[in-house]
Design an enzyme around this catalytic site. Structure first.
Site, short mmCIF file in Angstrom:
data_model
loop_
_atom_site.label_atom_id
_atom_site.label_comp_id
_atom_site.label_asym_id
_atom_site.label_seq_id
_atom_site.Cartn_x
_atom_site.Cartn_y
_atom_site.Cartn_z
N CYS A 158 28.16 -7.37 54.03
CA CYS A 158 27.33 -8.49 53.60
C CYS A 158 26.02 -8.43 54.38
CB CYS A 158 28.05 -9.83 53.80
SG CYS A 158 28.49 -10.19 55.52
N GLY A 159 25.46 -9.57 54.78
CA GLY A 159 24.23 -9.56 55.55
C GLY A 159 24.47 -9.34 57.03
#
Length: 201
Positions: A158-159
Site C-alpha cells: 500500500c502506501g
C-alpha cells in the site's frame, strides 16, 4: 504483525466497538483486573510473512503471466495513485506502481454500515463470497484460484504498510495459505532512485 512474530491467537473485532454495541453485546466499565505475568519463548520473526525491498524488486522483474515462480503483488492504494494520475499524500513522492503489480484498493474488501437512527457508521469486511469475487475481479479467476489453493504466493502492499494489512487479512479469511506483506510498501519503494516505477494501467 502479531502473526509474523508467532502470536497465532491474535484476532480483530470486525466492525469494532460500534458494531459490537449495535448488535447488543455487553461492555464493562469496571477497573481492569490485574493480570499475572506469563512466560513464553522469545518470538521469532516468520520471514515468510514479510517481504523486503530486495525481494520485491527481484520479483518485479518476473512476469507472472509467463513465470509460474513469480509472486503476485496487490496494491491497496487508490487506483489513481496506482496508475500515476493522482498525487501521493506525501510531498515529493511520485505516484505509480511496482512493475507487474495489480491494483486492489483496500476498500474493495470492505463494507460501510450506518447505525440505525444515527449518522454514525462502522466498517466490516465483505462476506466471503464477495471477498472472493473482488479478488477474481482483480486477478482473474485462474490466478485467484492459484492464490487460494496455495499454488501461487501473493504479497500485499500500500502506501506505508497499513492498509496492506486489510488485504492481507482478507486473503487469509479467504483461506489463502501463502500471503506476505511488503511492510515499507510504496513509500519505501518509491523513495529509492533506482526503483522502476510504472504509470500506466
Amino acid at each position: 504483525m502479531f502473526r509474523a512474530f508467532g502470536h497465532g491467537k491474535s484476532s480483530i473485532l470486525d466492525g469494532g466497538l460500534p458494531r459490537w454495541e449495535t448488535e447488543g453485546f455487553g461492555t464493562e466499565d469496571a477497573l481492569p483486573v490485574e493480570r499475572k505475568k506469563s512466560t513464553y519463548p522469545t518470538p521469532i520473526l516468520d520471514k515468510t510473512v514479510i517481504r523486503s525491498y530486495e525481494q520485491v524488486v527481484e520479483n518485479s522483474m518476473l512476469d507472472p503471466s509467463l513465470d509460474a515462480s513469480a509472486e503476485l503483488l496487490v496494491d491497496a492504494r487508490a487506483r489513481g495513485r496506482f496508475i500515476g494520475t493522482d498525487p501521493e499524500p506525501r510531498p515529493g513522492l511520485p505516484s505509480g506502481h511496482i512493475p507487474h503489480s495489480f491494483s486492489l484498493p483496500f476498500n474493495a474488501f470492505l463494507k460501510t454500515h450506518t447505525i440505525p437512527n444515527t449518522s454514525a457508521q462502522y466498517t466490516t469486511f465483505l462476506p466471503i463470497l464477495e471477498l472472493r469475487q473482488a479478488l477474481i475481479d482483480t486477478l482473474g479467476a485462474e490466478q485467484a484460484e492459484l492464490v487460494l489453493t496455495g499454488k501461487r504466493r501473493i504479497t500485499t502492499s500500500c502506501g506505508s504498510g497499513m492498509t496492506a494489512g486489510i488485504l492481507w487479512l482478507g486473503l487469509r479469511m479467504l483461506g489463502a495459505p501463502s500471503v506476505s506483506l511488503y511492510d515499507e510498501s510504496w513509500t519505501g519503494y518509491a523513495t529509492r532512485s533506482e526503483s522502476r516505477i510504472e504509470t500506466s494501467a
